[in-house]
Design a protein around this motif. Structure first.
Motif, short mmCIF file in Angstrom:
data_model
loop_
_atom_site.label_atom_id
_atom_site.label_comp_id
_atom_site.label_asym_id
_atom_site.label_seq_id
_atom_site.Cartn_x
_atom_site.Cartn_y
_atom_site.Cartn_z
N VAL A 121 -4.96 -7.48 -7.85
CA VAL A 121 -5.53 -7.34 -9.19
C VAL A 121 -5.00 -6.06 -9.84
CG1 VAL A 121 -7.66 -7.06 -10.51
CG2 VAL A 121 -7.60 -8.63 -8.55
N GLU A 122 -5.00 -4.97 -9.07
CA GLU A 122 -4.51 -3.69 -9.61
C GLU A 122 -3.02 -3.78 -9.95
OE1 GLU A 122 -5.61 -0.61 -6.85
OE2 GLU A 122 -7.75 -0.94 -7.19
N THR A 123 -2.26 -4.44 -9.09
CA THR A 123 -0.82 -4.58 -9.34
C THR A 123 -0.57 -5.35 -10.64
OG1 THR A 123 -0.44 -4.62 -6.97
CG2 THR A 123 1.37 -5.37 -8.34
N PHE A 124 -1.31 -6.46 -10.84
CA PHE A 124 -1.10 -7.28 -12.03
C PHE A 124 -1.54 -6.54 -13.30
CE2 PHE A 124 -1.77 -11.16 -9.07
CZ PHE A 124 -0.49 -10.97 -8.54
N VAL B 160 -1.84 1.52 -5.21
CA VAL B 160 -2.98 0.58 -5.26
C VAL B 160 -3.99 0.97 -4.19
CG1 VAL B 160 -1.68 -1.39 -6.14
CG2 VAL B 160 -1.85 -1.04 -3.67
N SER B 161 -5.20 0.43 -4.30
CA SER B 161 -6.22 0.79 -3.32
C SER B 161 -5.88 0.18 -1.97
CB SER B 161 -7.59 0.32 -3.79
OG SER B 161 -7.68 -1.07 -3.69
N PHE B 162 -6.34 0.88 -0.93
CA PHE B 162 -5.99 0.52 0.43
C PHE B 162 -6.95 -0.56 0.96
CE2 PHE B 162 -5.77 1.23 5.02
CZ PHE B 162 -4.39 1.25 5.20
N GLY B 163 -6.41 -1.64 1.50
CA GLY B 163 -7.26 -2.71 2.02
C GLY B 163 -7.67 -3.67 0.92
N SER B 164 -8.20 -4.82 1.29
CA SER B 164 -8.46 -5.86 0.28
C SER B 164 -9.61 -5.52 -0.65
CB SER B 164 -8.72 -7.20 0.97
OG SER B 164 -9.86 -7.13 1.78
N ARG B 165 -10.64 -4.82 -0.12
CA ARG B 165 -11.81 -4.39 -0.91
C ARG B 165 -12.41 -5.54 -1.71
NH1 ARG B 165 -10.66 1.52 -3.14
NH2 ARG B 165 -12.91 1.41 -3.36
N PHE C 77 0.81 -1.23 0.00
CA PHE C 77 0.00 0.00 0.00
C PHE C 77 0.84 1.27 0.00
CE2 PHE C 77 -2.55 -3.01 2.66
CZ PHE C 77 -3.46 -3.31 1.68
N GLU C 78 2.12 1.15 0.39
CA GLU C 78 2.95 2.33 0.65
C GLU C 78 3.68 2.80 -0.60
OE1 GLU C 78 2.72 3.46 3.67
OE2 GLU C 78 1.71 1.72 4.52
N VAL C 79 4.02 1.85 -1.48
CA VAL C 79 4.92 2.18 -2.60
C VAL C 79 4.13 2.77 -3.77
CG1 VAL C 79 6.67 1.23 -4.15
CG2 VAL C 79 6.29 0.20 -1.90
N PRO C 80 4.51 3.97 -4.23
CA PRO C 80 3.82 4.51 -5.41
C PRO C 80 4.02 3.59 -6.61
CG PRO C 80 5.12 6.21 -4.34
CD PRO C 80 5.51 4.90 -3.70
N LEU C 81 2.92 3.25 -7.26
CA LEU C 81 2.98 2.32 -8.39
C LEU C 81 3.11 3.09 -9.70
CD1 LEU C 81 2.77 -0.78 -8.58
CD2 LEU C 81 0.31 -0.53 -8.90
N PRO D 125 -4.01 23.01 -25.47
CA PRO D 125 -4.26 21.70 -24.86
C PRO D 125 -4.05 20.55 -25.84
CG PRO D 125 -5.98 23.25 -24.27
CD PRO D 125 -5.14 23.93 -25.31
N VAL D 126 -3.37 19.53 -25.40
CA VAL D 126 -3.12 18.35 -26.24
C VAL D 126 -4.39 17.51 -26.28
CG1 VAL D 126 -1.76 16.22 -26.43
CG2 VAL D 126 -0.66 18.36 -25.73
N ARG D 127 -4.71 17.01 -27.46
CA ARG D 127 -5.92 16.19 -27.65
C ARG D 127 -5.52 14.71 -27.71
NH1 ARG D 127 -11.00 16.69 -30.54
NH2 ARG D 127 -10.92 18.87 -29.96
N HIS D 128 -6.10 13.90 -26.81
CA HIS D 128 -5.87 12.45 -26.84
C HIS D 128 -7.09 11.76 -27.44
CE1 HIS D 128 -2.20 12.57 -24.36
NE2 HIS D 128 -2.77 13.65 -23.82
N LYS D 129 -6.89 10.50 -27.83
CA LYS D 129 -8.03 9.75 -28.37
C LYS D 129 -9.01 9.43 -27.24
CE LYS D 129 -7.36 9.10 -32.79
NZ LYS D 129 -8.20 9.95 -33.62
N VAL D 130 -8.46 8.79 -26.19
CA VAL D 130 -9.32 8.40 -25.06
C VAL D 130 -8.60 8.76 -23.76
CG1 VAL D 130 -10.50 6.49 -23.89
CG2 VAL D 130 -10.28 6.45 -26.38
N ILE D 131 -9.33 9.36 -22.84
CA ILE D 131 -8.81 9.54 -21.48
C ILE D 131 -9.68 8.71 -20.55
CG2 ILE D 131 -8.57 11.14 -19.53
CD1 ILE D 131 -7.61 13.26 -21.46
N VAL D 132 -9.01 7.93 -19.67
CA VAL D 132 -9.70 7.16 -18.65
C VAL D 132 -9.43 7.85 -17.32
CG1 VAL D 132 -9.73 4.95 -17.40
CG2 VAL D 132 -9.47 4.98 -19.90
N ILE D 133 -10.49 8.14 -16.56
CA ILE D 133 -10.28 8.71 -15.23
C ILE D 133 -10.45 7.59 -14.21
CG2 ILE D 133 -10.99 10.42 -13.52
CD1 ILE D 133 -12.10 12.14 -15.73
N GLY D 134 -9.38 7.35 -13.42
CA GLY D 134 -9.44 6.34 -12.38
C GLY D 134 -8.60 5.13 -12.75
#
Lengths: 536, 65
Positions: free
Chosen positions: A129-132, A60-65, A5-9, A23-32
């Motif tokens: 899951v997020e790490t992989f 990564v998200s905190f806790g197993s969720r 949980f501590e290490v910036p990924l 402003p630079v135009r991208h094809k797709v932006i995903v938030i989150g």
């Protein structure tokens, strides 16, 4: 606490976009950059669609969720190139036990049938899951795929326009503006994007609190889902015990509505409860404790022009049935191939309306099923409780009552019955592969069917002729020729033929059936391809 | 003689259960009890066969038939 949980990924780095004059135009932006956002980025990058992920965090998200990942999610993860890692780390399970009061009333097996590459479920902490997924995204980047991720890039304002979106982004080094042809908001149940666009998110609030405790212990409980109704250690409430990797166990205790959350979360109050459940002699450590309440709700539409919502930002369910993260991945699976066709000009923009209708159908199914589970677990009235307890008492003695016991109806892929992309069923075949269904897997000697269907339109022929390649208005469909003889277990016959002697299936890039007939007929399949790509 | 069916026999048990709960939604305990009693009688009439009904009564008393 685990140092994952501590290490910036994906630590903040200055990007050239921050110094651009316009402003630079991208094809797709995903938030989150949760499981849904990362999956969307991978899916698009694999199809060579340029995509940028913005996340307000860098870890990564905190806790197993989310911990329960379904067979369909594993099938999707295979297509995204990281299924094996989830499988290697996850705890496989397909059995469960149900207890009522002080006794076991029955046990179940989620996957009585055989012949699937992936198990019915694995348990795996969301942070793995997020790490992989993140590792997979980095691997794609290394191969030159057009994908970027920016940590500590918090979107502060969203402007939607006819043919693009414009975002104001805050960073540790100040704000910048960036644009995209398409925006996918995967920023969770409290979606700031949804709020900034002023879109309602109404639904039903359940008046109940649940304590989640992840404990680390050396215990010899099997890797099964154990669910208690009204147990001696949590009278009048429910409890759940489920194994995760690394000797972590998920314990879920229903607490009721009128409680002091801060007080209940303190270790001196949590530990005695757990000792009562597990036994005084069991040694354990608390890894993570959280109290949650939940709502069942969805947006009226998952798409607002060029802004598309996926995962919890679009719909929220009760946790019983593991329908949160699993349904979010089905959203991505449904959306990305459509977006690719639209971006390439091979399908009209209206194809994306089918994302809305198909995934709303999925969300409504998930809300209905998880609400029913919640009503069974937490009876709303005296009579609901009387009926619930009657079902449980009968289930101990008589098999007929067991299907009525509802401790969570576990996530299954939605079958898009009635979708505008389906062609009328023209095969007297099994219901489980009717148009709209997610293709069930089949063993093919040492191999499996689903990896052969990944990422493109496929014409699956079983003991039937068809051309090797079919081109229809920019869409290329490749044939996969099989025979019932390719599968000694006869799962191919059972799942795709039934009593029919032969079959031809048109399968979408997300492995859902678009059309099927007993034999190949060119006109019918050309129509089916046009329908499946939103052109009819 | 017909036997009471004690294996799953409802196509979608969750739909049935939701309909049953909905019938009880918003009414008080006395009315709920009366509703259940009427439901038992309606279903009994549908079954018709006395031998099956005796087995059903025994099952409800949690006696193995």
């Amino acid at each position: 606490m685990n140092k994952i949980f501590e290490v910036p990924l994906y630590a903040y780095e200055r990007s050239p976009d921050q110094d651009a004059a316009t402003p630079v135009r991208h094809k797709v932006i995903v938030i989150g950059a949760g499981p849904v956002g990362l999956a969307a980025a991978i899916d698009l990058a694999q199809q060579d669609v340029e995509v940028l992920v913005l996340d307000d965090n860098d870890k990564v998200s905190f806790g197993s969720r989310a911990i329960c990942f379904s067979q369909r999610t594993l099938d999707i993860a295979d297509r995204l190139g990281c299924g094996q890692r989830l499988l290697d780390k996850g705890v496989r399970w397909d059995r469960g036990k149900v207890f009522f009061d002080d006794r076991q009333v029955y046990d179940f097996n989620l996957q009585p049938d055989e012949g699937f590459a992936n198990p019915a479920f694995i348990n795996l902490q969301q942070y793995y899951v997020e790490t992989f997924l993140m590792d997979r995204l980095r691997a794609l980047q290394a191969e030159g795929a057009p994908v970027q991720i920016r940590g500590r890039n918090k979107v502060e304002a969203v402007g939607t326009h006819e043919d693009h979106v414009r975002l104001e982004v805050e960073t540790p080094e100040g704000p910048y503006t960036v644009e995209a042809d398409w925006l996918i908001a995967c920023d969770g149940a409290n979606s700031p994007t949804r709020r900034m666009l002023g879109i309602d998110f109404d639904g039903r609030v359940f008046e109940d609190n649940f304590l989640i405790a992840d404990v680390i212990m050396e215990a010899d409980f099997p890797s099964e889902r154990w669910f208690w109704f009204d147990p001696p250690f949590n009278r009048g409430q429910s409890a759940l015990l489920h194994k995760q990797p690394d000797n972590v166990w998920r314990i879920d205790l229903q607490l009721g509505w009128d409680i002091d959350k801060e007080r209940e979360k303190r270790p001196e109050n949590v530990i005695p409860r757990l000792k009562e459940m597990l036994g005084e002699e069991v040694e354990f450590q608390l890894e993570w404790v959280s109290i949650y309440t939940f709502q069942c709700r969805r947006m009226e539409s998952f798409r607002q022009g060029r802004a598309i919502f996926a995962g919890d930002s679009a719909h929220q369910v009760s946790p019983f049935g593991a329908r949160g993260a699993n349904s979010g991945l089905q959203d991505v699976d449904n959306l990305c191939w459509k977006l690719k066709l639209v971006l390439d000009g091979d399908a009209p923009e209206s194809l994306l309306d089918s994302y809305d209708s198909e995934r709303i159908q999925g969300a409504d199914e998930n809300i209905r099923k998880s609400s029913r589970s919640t009503d069974f677990i937490t009876p709303k009235s005296d009579m609901s409780r009387v009926l619930r307890d009657a079902v449980l008492d009968l289930s101990e003695h008589f098999e007929f009552a067991r299907p009525m016991v509802n401790s969570g109806r576990l996530s299954e892929p939605c079958t898009y019955d009635g979708s505008s992309l389906n062609s009328a069923d023209a095969l007297d075949g099994p219901a489980q592969t009717r148009p709209g269904s997610a293709c069930p897997d089949v063993p093919l000697g040492g191999d499996f069917l689903l990896p052969k269907l990944a990422g493109q339109f496929t014409l699956l022929t079983i003991d039937a002729d068809a051309p090797e390649i079919l081109q229809e208005d920019g869409i290329e469909v490749r044939r996969l020729a099989l025979s019932v003889k390719d599968d000694m277990t006869l799962a191919l016959k059972r799942r795709y033929l039934g009593d029919a002697p032969s079959a031809v299936y048109l399968i979408r890039p997300d492995q859902h059936v678009a059309a099927r007939r007993d034999t190949y007929e060119e006109n019918a399949f050309r129509h089916a391809i046009r329908r499946a790509s939103g052109k009819e | 003689m017909a036997d009471l069916i004690l294996t799953p026999n409802i196509d979608n048990a969750d739909d049935f259960y939701a309909d049953l709960l909905a019938a009880h939604d918003g009414i008080d305990k006395v009315d709920s009890d009366a509703l259940n009693a009427r439901l038992v009688l309606v279903l009994a009439n549908h079954i018709g066969d006395n031998a099956v009904l005796v087995q059903a009564i025994n099952a409800a008393r949690l006696k193995m038939t």
